[in-house]
Scaffold this motif. Structure first.
Motif, mmCIF file in Angstrom:
data_model
loop_
_atom_site.group_PDB
_atom_site.id
_atom_site.type_symbol
_atom_site.label_atom_id
_atom_site.label_comp_id
_atom_site.label_asym_id
_atom_site.label_seq_id
_atom_site.Cartn_x
_atom_site.Cartn_y
_atom_site.Cartn_z
ATOM 1 N N LEU A 86 -4.538 -24.044 -11.935
ATOM 2 C CA LEU A 86 -4.922 -24.157 -10.530
ATOM 3 C C LEU A 86 -6.231 -24.909 -10.309
ATOM 4 C CD1 LEU A 86 -3.940 -20.572 -9.246
ATOM 5 C CD2 LEU A 86 -2.577 -22.674 -9.166
ATOM 6 N N TRP A 87 -7.198 -24.678 -11.210
ATOM 7 C CA TRP A 87 -8.530 -25.225 -10.962
ATOM 8 C C TRP A 87 -9.070 -26.065 -12.128
ATOM 9 C CZ3 TRP A 87 -7.829 -19.890 -9.369
ATOM 10 C CH2 TRP A 87 -7.871 -19.707 -7.982
ATOM 11 N N THR A 102 -3.148 -7.441 -2.827
ATOM 12 C CA THR A 102 -1.944 -8.282 -2.851
ATOM 13 C C THR A 102 -2.096 -9.364 -3.921
ATOM 14 O OG1 THR A 102 -1.597 -7.930 -0.492
ATOM 15 C CG2 THR A 102 -0.530 -9.859 -1.475
ATOM 16 N N SER A 103 -1.153 -9.431 -4.841
ATOM 17 C CA SER A 103 -1.225 -10.444 -5.895
ATOM 18 C C SER A 103 -0.568 -11.743 -5.454
ATOM 19 C CB SER A 103 -0.536 -9.941 -7.163
ATOM 20 O OG SER A 103 -1.236 -8.824 -7.671
ATOM 21 N N VAL A 104 -1.081 -12.839 -5.958
ATOM 22 C CA VAL A 104 -0.477 -14.151 -5.704
ATOM 23 C C VAL A 104 -0.113 -14.760 -7.055
ATOM 24 C CG1 VAL A 104 -0.810 -16.471 -4.767
ATOM 25 C CG2 VAL A 104 -1.862 -14.506 -3.633
ATOM 26 N N LEU A 105 1.136 -15.086 -7.216
ATOM 27 C CA LEU A 105 1.598 -15.696 -8.467
ATOM 28 C C LEU A 105 2.605 -16.791 -8.170
ATOM 29 C CD1 LEU A 105 2.251 -12.591 -10.779
ATOM 30 C CD2 LEU A 105 0.484 -14.330 -11.086
ATOM 31 N N PRO A 127 -14.365 -13.957 -3.622
ATOM 32 C CA PRO A 127 -13.127 -13.507 -4.253
ATOM 33 C C PRO A 127 -12.259 -14.686 -4.689
ATOM 34 C CG PRO A 127 -13.420 -12.505 -2.077
ATOM 35 C CD PRO A 127 -14.434 -13.564 -2.212
ATOM 36 N N THR A 128 -11.568 -14.471 -5.803
ATOM 37 C CA THR A 128 -10.579 -15.394 -6.315
ATOM 38 C C THR A 128 -9.476 -14.520 -6.895
ATOM 39 O OG1 THR A 128 -10.223 -17.267 -7.817
ATOM 40 C CG2 THR A 128 -11.804 -15.601 -8.540
ATOM 41 N N ILE A 129 -8.558 -15.115 -7.672
ATOM 42 C CA ILE A 129 -7.596 -14.247 -8.345
ATOM 43 C C ILE A 129 -7.876 -14.252 -9.841
ATOM 44 C CG2 ILE A 129 -5.725 -14.327 -6.634
ATOM 45 C CD1 ILE A 129 -4.361 -16.456 -8.467
ATOM 46 N N SER A 153 -17.268 -9.997 -0.860
ATOM 47 C CA SER A 153 -15.989 -9.399 -0.445
ATOM 48 C C SER A 153 -16.021 -8.977 1.017
ATOM 49 C CB SER A 153 -15.640 -8.198 -1.325
ATOM 50 O OG SER A 153 -16.372 -7.050 -0.921
ATOM 51 N N LYS A 183 -15.573 -5.251 1.899
ATOM 52 C CA LYS A 183 -14.281 -4.593 1.698
ATOM 53 C C LYS A 183 -14.053 -4.353 0.208
ATOM 54 C CE LYS A 183 -9.570 -4.904 3.264
ATOM 55 N NZ LYS A 183 -8.561 -5.632 4.003
ATOM 56 N N PHE A 204 -6.854 -7.597 -0.567
ATOM 57 C CA PHE A 204 -7.320 -7.557 -1.946
ATOM 58 C C PHE A 204 -6.416 -6.756 -2.882
ATOM 59 C CE2 PHE A 204 -11.870 -8.147 -0.128
ATOM 60 C CZ PHE A 204 -11.655 -9.518 -0.008
ATOM 61 N N ILE A 219 -12.837 -4.243 -3.442
ATOM 62 C CA ILE A 219 -12.014 -5.186 -4.206
ATOM 63 C C ILE A 219 -12.169 -4.847 -5.676
ATOM 64 C CG2 ILE A 219 -13.861 -6.936 -4.447
ATOM 65 C CD1 ILE A 219 -11.697 -9.120 -3.975
ATOM 66 N N LEU A 239 -2.698 -22.642 -4.325
ATOM 67 C CA LEU A 239 -4.103 -22.560 -3.919
ATOM 68 C C LEU A 239 -4.212 -22.183 -2.444
ATOM 69 C CD1 LEU A 239 -5.567 -25.662 -5.795
ATOM 70 C CD2 LEU A 239 -6.046 -23.252 -6.282
ATOM 71 N N ILE A 253 -3.186 -10.540 -13.977
ATOM 72 C CA ILE A 253 -3.010 -11.914 -13.482
ATOM 73 C C ILE A 253 -2.532 -11.904 -12.020
ATOM 74 C CG2 ILE A 253 -0.628 -12.124 -14.354
ATOM 75 C CD1 ILE A 253 -1.342 -15.062 -15.119
ATOM 76 N N GLY A 254 -3.184 -12.734 -11.205
ATOM 77 C CA GLY A 254 -2.782 -12.844 -9.806
ATOM 78 C C GLY A 254 -3.478 -11.873 -8.859
ATOM 79 N N THR A 255 -4.232 -10.924 -9.408
ATOM 80 C CA THR A 255 -4.891 -9.908 -8.574
ATOM 81 C C THR A 255 -6.210 -10.422 -8.005
ATOM 82 O OG1 THR A 255 -4.059 -8.266 -10.162
ATOM 83 C CG2 THR A 255 -5.693 -7.499 -8.569
ATOM 84 N N PRO A 256 -6.440 -10.261 -6.705
ATOM 85 C CA PRO A 256 -7.726 -10.646 -6.113
ATOM 86 C C PRO A 256 -8.889 -9.898 -6.768
ATOM 87 C CG PRO A 256 -6.098 -10.389 -4.382
ATOM 88 C CD PRO A 256 -5.459 -9.893 -5.663
ATOM 89 N N THR A 308 0.912 -26.517 -7.209
ATOM 90 C CA THR A 308 -0.469 -26.062 -7.367
ATOM 91 C C THR A 308 -1.161 -25.971 -6.005
ATOM 92 O OG1 THR A 308 -0.625 -26.941 -9.597
ATOM 93 C CG2 THR A 308 -2.703 -26.645 -8.426
ATOM 94 N N LEU A 331 -3.693 -19.060 -15.888
ATOM 95 C CA LEU A 331 -3.227 -19.598 -14.603
ATOM 96 C C LEU A 331 -4.330 -20.387 -13.900
ATOM 97 C CD1 LEU A 331 -1.124 -19.798 -12.340
ATOM 98 C CD2 LEU A 331 -1.840 -17.511 -11.581
ATOM 99 N N LEU A 339 -6.920 -14.242 0.452
ATOM 100 C CA LEU A 339 -8.318 -13.811 0.310
ATOM 101 C C LEU A 339 -9.020 -13.799 1.667
ATOM 102 C CD1 LEU A 339 -9.258 -15.713 -2.980
ATOM 103 C CD2 LEU A 339 -8.568 -13.311 -2.727
#
Lengths: 231, 231
Positions: free
Chosen positions: A224-225, B214-217, A10-12, A68, A71, B212, A73, B200, A19-22, B196, A220, B207
């Motif tokens: 970040l990456w 929950t958003s991260v921004l 998993p990432t976002i 995951s 779980k 899953f 996702i 991260l 945007i931002g959702t796992p 950043t 985004l 995660l």
């Protein structure tokens, strides 16, 4: 059988409406387009096809499930163009276990199973891509998606793209529209200053035109990456 | 009469559920809280109160209207704590002209006019803020907001905050939750590398816990404008 370029997470989600959702990404291999600025050539260009895997829908889902930890996702189907393959079986297996599915496609190929998605991002390619926009096919994609949550995401590389986005915006006023600066720096460590400048310019142009229902979001994940694969 | 710290825009919303959306900000002056890491002290600390303006709701709206060129746009009510003042008249005037209203507040003060909002972001303050969370008041805010589109946004500075967010998440499973790394560098040019890294780390923690939904921004405006005011 499905042709898969990579499965990761998993990432976002790094862009657009979610945007931002796992999420776990399933990136299919193969594309009917070859955009001038494609940022996922490893899933598009046939010269990479030895890296692609042939997998059953069940195998793909099992890998998602493993990533995951079993779980549910959000699974993001991307490519390449994921719509060129029949992903209905994968979606069916996943939904039975509570997983949700989003897909990113340009709208050049469509299928009835679009209606099974929880979210569809249509990202028609603007003139700078050097690809042709086929409105009939795009409308068929919309039609197939039926009541699915749909958003429109357009990559903007220059002023011509922006004018083109404006036309689409007038033709589809009810679709939530996301504009995204084009990532023109595909080296591993792109200049974030340049990405920031591009984003600020795009914000200015959108506001200047009074497009107050149009969102502007950079990628985004590039902040970040960088342009790293598999994150 | 309303106490106003600043009115600015159009710009884009830089955080939370409406990230990327064009908006004009109305920042009220005054706050019942004094969070340890507050990033808008100029709208909170009474030592800045000579910079605040006393304006009628009509005057505030006219300034918004002028900024948007008379074209309806999303108005974001922020602070300080905008809920400490009666903004119902401003919302009424604006909605009659097609403007939409979002508000950002911690949930420590609530009023029946919350139900007039198009979107409410409740951002209860975690332990690192050194403020006390009053759940009864928070629940009253939710109740007053009625059917308004509600999201929860929690700033995360450390592990204790994250555990606290986890408790709130279990108590309000139906509220869309956005976690945001705390901006601890309030100088004009903050380190984007640090922001950043914080983002991260927060992505990893979310995660790892299998959150899953929950958003991260991060605060996008910090990437785009640093800590500059009025953008």
């Amino acid at each position: 059988m499905l042709i898969i370029s990579e499965i990761f997470g998993p990432t976002i989600q790094g862009e657009g409406a979610l945007i931002g959702t796992p999420t776990v990404f399933v990136r299919t291999g193969g594309c009917d387009f070859r955009c001038s600025w494609c940022d996922t050539l490893h899933a598009v260009d046939k010269k990479y096809k030895d890296d692609w895997l042939t997998m059953s829908a069940q195998d793909v889902f099992e890998q998602v499930e493993q990533l995951s930890g079993g779980k549910p996702i959000l699974v993001t189907l991307s490519g390449g163009n994921p719509a060129t393959q029949d992903l209905s079986e994968l979606i069916k297996i996943g939904k039975a276990k509570g997983y949700r599915f989003a897909m990113e496609t340009q709208g050049s190929v469509s299928a009835p199973w679009f209606a099974m998605l929880d979210h569809l991002t249509l990202s028609p390619k603007p003139p700078s891509s050097k690809m042709r926009f086929d409105q009939v096919r795009f409308d068929t994609s919309l039609h197939n998606a039926n009541n699915t949550n749909i958003s429109l995401k357009i990559v903007i590389a220059d002023h011509t793209d922006l004018e083109w986005a404006g036309e689409l915006k007038s033709q589809y006023p009810k679709l939530p529209l996301y504009l995204q600066p084009c990532n023109l720096e595909l080296k591993n460590t792109p200049s974030l200053e340049k990405l920031t400048t591009q984003t600020l310019n795009l914000v200015d142009e959108v506001l200047k035109r009074g497009w107050f229902d149009t969102s502007v979001l950079p990628q985004l994940h590039v902040y970040l990456w960088g342009n790293e694969k598999g994150v």
